[in-house]
Design a protein around this motif. Structure first.
Motif, PDB file in Angstrom:
ATOM      1  N   GLY A  86       0.800  -1.223   0.000  1.00  0.00           N
ATOM      2  CA  GLY A  86       0.000   0.000   0.000  1.00  0.00           C
ATOM      3  C   GLY A  86       0.829   1.268   0.000  1.00  0.00           C
ATOM      4  O   GLY A  86       0.289   2.365  -0.203  1.00  0.00           O
ATOM      5  N   ARG A  87       2.123   1.161   0.212  1.00  0.00           N
ATOM      6  CA  ARG A  87       2.977   2.346   0.221  1.00  0.00           C
ATOM      7  C   ARG A  87       3.148   2.946  -1.169  1.00  0.00           C
ATOM      8  O   ARG A  87       3.697   4.041  -1.314  1.00  0.00           O
ATOM      9  CB  ARG A  87       4.349   2.002   0.814  1.00  0.00           C
ATOM     10  N   THR A  88       2.705   2.236  -2.176  1.00  0.00           N
ATOM     11  CA  THR A  88       2.715   2.771  -3.530  1.00  0.00           C
ATOM     12  C   THR A  88       1.346   2.561  -4.162  1.00  0.00           C
ATOM     13  O   THR A  88       0.614   1.643  -3.780  1.00  0.00           O
ATOM     14  CB  THR A  88       3.793   2.098  -4.396  1.00  0.00           C
ATOM     15  N   PHE A  89       1.030   3.415  -5.135  1.00  0.00           N
ATOM     16  CA  PHE A  89      -0.240   3.270  -5.843  1.00  0.00           C
ATOM     17  C   PHE A  89      -0.073   2.485  -7.143  1.00  0.00           C
ATOM     18  O   PHE A  89      -1.035   2.299  -7.889  1.00  0.00           O
ATOM     19  CB  PHE A  89      -0.864   4.636  -6.154  1.00  0.00           C
ATOM     20  N   VAL A  90       1.137   2.026  -7.420  1.00  0.00           N
ATOM     21  CA  VAL A  90       1.352   1.178  -8.598  1.00  0.00           C
ATOM     22  C   VAL A  90       0.483  -0.069  -8.436  1.00  0.00           C
ATOM     23  O   VAL A  90       0.559  -0.753  -7.413  1.00  0.00           O
ATOM     24  CB  VAL A  90       2.835   0.792  -8.735  1.00  0.00           C
ATOM     25  N   PRO A  91      -0.373  -0.375  -9.421  1.00  0.00           N
ATOM     26  CA  PRO A  91      -1.329  -1.482  -9.278  1.00  0.00           C
ATOM     27  C   PRO A  91      -0.663  -2.852  -9.380  1.00  0.00           C
ATOM     28  O   PRO A  91      -0.662  -3.496 -10.423  1.00  0.00           O
ATOM     29  CB  PRO A  91      -2.310  -1.249 -10.434  1.00  0.00           C
ATOM     30  N   PHE A  92      -0.109  -3.283  -8.255  1.00  0.00           N
ATOM     31  CA  PHE A  92       0.636  -4.543  -8.223  1.00  0.00           C
ATOM     32  C   PHE A  92       0.109  -5.444  -7.115  1.00  0.00           C
ATOM     33  O   PHE A  92      -0.280  -4.978  -6.042  1.00  0.00           O
ATOM     34  CB  PHE A  92       2.125  -4.273  -7.977  1.00  0.00           C
ATOM     35  N   ALA A 248      -5.813  -3.021   5.256  1.00  0.00           N
ATOM     36  CA  ALA A 248      -4.374  -3.239   5.378  1.00  0.00           C
ATOM     37  C   ALA A 248      -3.616  -2.456   4.308  1.00  0.00           C
ATOM     38  O   ALA A 248      -2.621  -1.785   4.607  1.00  0.00           O
ATOM     39  CB  ALA A 248      -4.052  -4.727   5.284  1.00  0.00           C
ATOM     40  N   ARG A 249      -4.096  -2.525   3.068  1.00  0.00           N
ATOM     41  CA  ARG A 249      -3.407  -1.784   2.009  1.00  0.00           C
ATOM     42  C   ARG A 249      -3.553  -0.270   2.219  1.00  0.00           C
ATOM     43  O   ARG A 249      -2.612   0.492   1.999  1.00  0.00           O
ATOM     44  CB  ARG A 249      -3.946  -2.193   0.644  1.00  0.00           C
ATOM     45  N   ALA A 250      -4.739   0.158   2.675  1.00  0.00           N
ATOM     46  CA  ALA A 250      -4.960   1.585   2.931  1.00  0.00           C
ATOM     47  C   ALA A 250      -4.037   2.100   4.034  1.00  0.00           C
ATOM     48  O   ALA A 250      -3.620   3.264   4.015  1.00  0.00           O
ATOM     49  CB  ALA A 250      -6.414   1.828   3.299  1.00  0.00           C
ATOM     50  N   LEU A 251      -3.696   1.243   4.992  1.00  0.00           N
ATOM     51  CA  LEU A 251      -2.793   1.649   6.064  1.00  0.00           C
ATOM     52  C   LEU A 251      -1.413   2.005   5.516  1.00  0.00           C
ATOM     53  O   LEU A 251      -0.809   2.999   5.931  1.00  0.00           O
ATOM     54  CB  LEU A 251      -2.675   0.524   7.092  1.00  0.00           C
ATOM     55  N   GLY A 252      -0.916   1.190   4.586  1.00  0.00           N
ATOM     56  CA  GLY A 252       0.367   1.502   3.974  1.00  0.00           C
ATOM     57  C   GLY A 252       0.330   2.823   3.242  1.00  0.00           C
ATOM     58  O   GLY A 252       1.267   3.634   3.321  1.00  0.00           O
ATOM     59  N   SER A 253      -0.767   3.069   2.530  1.00  0.00           N
ATOM     60  CA  SER A 253      -0.926   4.346   1.814  1.00  0.00           C
ATOM     61  C   SER A 253      -0.965   5.508   2.784  1.00  0.00           C
ATOM     62  O   SER A 253      -0.343   6.552   2.559  1.00  0.00           O
ATOM     63  CB  SER A 253      -2.210   4.318   0.975  1.00  0.00           C
ATOM     64  N   ALA A 254      -1.711   5.338   3.883  1.00  0.00           N
ATOM     65  CA  ALA A 254      -1.836   6.413   4.871  1.00  0.00           C
ATOM     66  C   ALA A 254      -0.486   6.740   5.495  1.00  0.00           C
ATOM     67  O   ALA A 254      -0.157   7.916   5.721  1.00  0.00           O
ATOM     68  CB  ALA A 254      -2.848   6.014   5.943  1.00  0.00           C
ATOM     69  N   GLU A 255       0.326   5.727   5.778  1.00  0.00           N
ATOM     70  CA  GLU A 255       1.646   5.977   6.355  1.00  0.00           C
ATOM     71  C   GLU A 255       2.547   6.722   5.365  1.00  0.00           C
ATOM     72  O   GLU A 255       3.274   7.647   5.755  1.00  0.00           O
ATOM     73  CB  GLU A 255       2.281   4.647   6.770  1.00  0.00           C
ATOM     74  N   ARG A 256       2.496   6.314   4.110  1.00  0.00           N
ATOM     75  CA  ARG A 256       3.295   7.022   3.089  1.00  0.00           C
ATOM     76  C   ARG A 256       2.833   8.464   2.957  1.00  0.00           C
ATOM     77  O   ARG A 256       3.640   9.402   2.885  1.00  0.00           O
ATOM     78  CB  ARG A 256       3.143   6.285   1.751  1.00  0.00           C
ATOM     79  N   LEU A 257       1.531   8.690   2.933  1.00  0.00           N
ATOM     80  CA  LEU A 257       0.991  10.038   2.813  1.00  0.00           C
ATOM     81  C   LEU A 257       1.383  10.903   4.006  1.00  0.00           C
ATOM     82  O   LEU A 257       1.753  12.076   3.853  1.00  0.00           O
ATOM     83  CB  LEU A 257      -0.537   9.978   2.686  1.00  0.00           C
ATOM     84  N   PRO A 348       0.803  12.761  -6.418  1.00  0.00           N
ATOM     85  CA  PRO A 348      -0.185  11.678  -6.434  1.00  0.00           C
ATOM     86  C   PRO A 348      -1.253  11.797  -5.344  1.00  0.00           C
ATOM     87  O   PRO A 348      -2.108  10.917  -5.218  1.00  0.00           O
ATOM     88  CB  PRO A 348       0.667  10.431  -6.208  1.00  0.00           C
ATOM     89  N   ILE A 349      -1.233  12.873  -4.564  1.00  0.00           N
ATOM     90  CA  ILE A 349      -2.161  12.984  -3.438  1.00  0.00           C
ATOM     91  C   ILE A 349      -3.604  12.993  -3.907  1.00  0.00           C
ATOM     92  O   ILE A 349      -4.467  12.326  -3.334  1.00  0.00           O
ATOM     93  CB  ILE A 349      -1.849  14.239  -2.593  1.00  0.00           C
ATOM     94  N   GLU A 350      -3.890  13.747  -4.972  1.00  0.00           N
ATOM     95  CA  GLU A 350      -5.278  13.822  -5.459  1.00  0.00           C
ATOM     96  C   GLU A 350      -5.744  12.460  -5.976  1.00  0.00           C
ATOM     97  O   GLU A 350      -6.922  12.122  -5.879  1.00  0.00           O
ATOM     98  CB  GLU A 350      -5.430  14.904  -6.530  1.00  0.00           C
ATOM     99  N   ARG A 351      -4.806  11.679  -6.504  1.00  0.00           N
ATOM    100  CA  ARG A 351      -5.161  10.340  -6.960  1.00  0.00           C
ATOM    101  C   ARG A 351      -5.552   9.482  -5.769  1.00  0.00           C
ATOM    102  O   ARG A 351      -6.550   8.777  -5.803  1.00  0.00           O
ATOM    103  CB  ARG A 351      -3.973   9.709  -7.693  1.00  0.00           C
ATOM    104  N   TRP A 352      -4.734   9.512  -4.709  1.00  0.00           N
ATOM    105  CA  TRP A 352      -5.044   8.769  -3.505  1.00  0.00           C
ATOM    106  C   TRP A 352      -6.364   9.259  -2.885  1.00  0.00           C
ATOM    107  O   TRP A 352      -7.130   8.470  -2.352  1.00  0.00           O
ATOM    108  CB  TRP A 352      -3.917   8.897  -2.481  1.00  0.00           C
ATOM    109  N   TYR A 353      -6.604  10.563  -2.992  1.00  0.00           N
ATOM    110  CA  TYR A 353      -7.838  11.145  -2.453  1.00  0.00           C
ATOM    111  C   TYR A 353      -9.056  10.492  -3.099  1.00  0.00           C
ATOM    112  O   TYR A 353     -10.014  10.104  -2.426  1.00  0.00           O
ATOM    113  CB  TYR A 353      -7.836  12.656  -2.731  1.00  0.00           C
ATOM    114  N   ARG A 354      -9.023  10.345  -4.425  1.00  0.00           N
ATOM    115  CA  ARG A 354     -10.136   9.711  -5.140  1.00  0.00           C
ATOM    116  C   ARG A 354     -10.211   8.219  -4.834  1.00  0.00           C
ATOM    117  O   ARG A 354     -11.289   7.650  -4.707  1.00  0.00           O
ATOM    118  CB  ARG A 354      -9.978   9.943  -6.644  1.00  0.00           C
ATOM    119  N   GLU A 355      -9.059   7.601  -4.713  1.00  0.00           N
ATOM    120  CA  GLU A 355      -9.019   6.170  -4.453  1.00  0.00           C
ATOM    121  C   GLU A 355      -9.561   5.837  -3.066  1.00  0.00           C
ATOM    122  O   GLU A 355     -10.314   4.867  -2.887  1.00  0.00           O
ATOM    123  CB  GLU A 355      -7.569   5.686  -4.579  1.00  0.00           C
ATOM    124  N   MET A 356      -9.185   6.638  -2.070  1.00  0.00           N
ATOM    125  CA  MET A 356      -9.612   6.385  -0.694  1.00  0.00           C
ATOM    126  C   MET A 356     -11.124   6.506  -0.527  1.00  0.00           C
ATOM    127  O   MET A 356     -11.714   5.822   0.307  1.00  0.00           O
ATOM    128  CB  MET A 356      -8.918   7.345   0.271  1.00  0.00           C
TER     129      MET A 356
END
Length: 389
Positions: A86-92, A248-257, A348-356
């Motif tokens: 989740g620390r990256t938004f690359v779709p993997f 769980a994946r959102a947690l990684g994104s939140a920590e990176r953000l 990439p913040i606005e992208r994460w904003y829409r994704e969240m």
């Protein structure tokens, strides 16, 4: 009670973090460019190449049983894995996996569906939601009528993840109206070549769901997954397994953000001082850190309970409700801290904003999670102040 990771778990976590840093994060600008131009962030060939690199490190079938060539690391380790991804938004996602309910395939079905999916030769989608039956699964209208040794399916599914790319679907249809949702719904394994079609649904984010249309699609009797009338039990198992994984994946994104916000606050100067010295900014950072930590332990406990063979459904609903809202609050604060730049597509913040924002709807809305949690408490299935076991 020990909250520390074992040495093996720490090693796995570090290895995945390095893989994300070295192999995935460098692709982020390419992914953003592709998405802005209406193309997939990465192609299927690029995804396979990355999965093979990960396989060389031993990451293949993270939670797949060893008899199918997987690592079978367990639910807790799966949660940690998704946090790191989740620390990256690359779709993997790591290869070598299949939907949990596909393990209910009989031996012939395993050869045709389960094993090729684990090997990456086939791709599935889970087709339960309908235009009039999202969280209300009792309102499923997709019909399956017996005709000789075949079932004829008619109806529509909507908001189906992977529906545009899958070559077969796990489709839930009413096989006995008299029995209703519980006992009257069956799951079918339906190949695309049997006649269903998919239609892309544009969304505000990068999630690319599909509507699946079934018009007199004929499915052989042997393609029933599980038992006749046992569809909803399988459906609930699929949904229940996914709720805490999403968080769980959102947690990684939140920590990176949050780290992005901290770094920016230290260097952005207004009126002669870094904004990190402003109380308004400090409080947003502090609140985000506290909420991330709270969501992390609710989610890790949901995973731990599964590993212990405990019923984690109540915990998973709490994880989904709190974690989805936490992620939305954090990304909103991070965007605010970045000001105008946070709102642009340069970052990439606005992208994460829409994704969240999807997290509060996907796999059970906030309202459904609150209903489940309150029902469990009011009916006494879970008691306030007692450990769940």
């Amino acid at each position: 009670m020990d909250f520390s990771l074992t040495q093996e778990q720490k090693m796995v976590q570090r290895t995945i973090r390095e893989f994300v840093k070295n192999e995935l994060m460098p692709l982020e600008q390419q992914v953003l460019r592709n998405e802005r131009e209406g193309r997939p962030g990465i192609t299927s060939d690029e995804l396979k190449a990355l999965q093979l690199k990960a396989k060389e490190l031993g990451f293949w079938g993270i939670n797949t049983p060893e008899e199918y060539g997987g690592a079978n690391l367990g639910s807790l380790m799966s949660a940690i894995t998704w946090m790191e991804l989740g620390r990256t938004f690359v779709p993997f996602s790591f290869g070598g996996q299949a939907d949990n309910i596909l393990y209910y395939c009989n031996e012939e079905q395993k050869k045709k569906y389960l094993i090729p999916t684990i090997e990456g030769k086939r791709r599935s989608c889970f087709a339960l939601t309908e235009p009039g039956a999202g969280s209300d699964t009792s309102n499923i209208r997709m019909s399956a009528v017996k005709d000789g040794n075949e079932w004829v399916l008619n109806g529509e599914k909507i908001f189906i993840t992977n529906g545009n790319d899958a070559d077969f679907a796990m489709v839930f249809a009413v096989t006995d109206k008299e029995k209703g949702a519980h006992g009257g719904v069956t799951c079918f394994l339906v190949d695309r070549e049997m006649g269903w079609r998919s239609e892309r649904i544009p969304t505000m984010g990068e999630w690319d769901p599909a509507a699946l249309v079934f018009e007199d699609v004929r499915v052989p009797e042997e393609n029933i997954l599980g038992t006749l009338g046992g569809g909803l039990n399988l459906g609930f198992q699929w949904i229940g397994a996914a709720r805490w994984v999403i968080v769980a994946r959102a947690l990684g994104s939140a920590e990176r953000l949050l780290q992005m916000a901290i770094d920016h606050a230290k260097t952005r100067v207004t009126f002669g001082k870094p904004i990190a010295e402003r109380q308004a900014i400090q409080w947003m950072i502090a609140d985000s850190a506290v909420e991330i930590e709270a969501a992390k332990w609710i989610t890790l406990r949901a995973a731990w309970m599964l590993d212990q063979g405990l019923d984690n459904r109540h915990q998973a609903s709490m994880s989904k409700l709190y974690g989805a809202n936490m992620a939305n609050r954090v990304v909103d604060r991070v965007l605010q801290i970045h000001g105008g730049m946070g709102y642009t597509k340069e970052l990439p913040i606005e992208r994460w904003y829409r994704e969240m924002r999807l997290l509060r709807i996907f796999d059970g809305t906030d309202e459904i999670q609150r209903f489940i949690i309150a029902r469990n408490l009011l009916k006494g299935h879970v008691k306030v102040g007692e450990w769940m076991d």
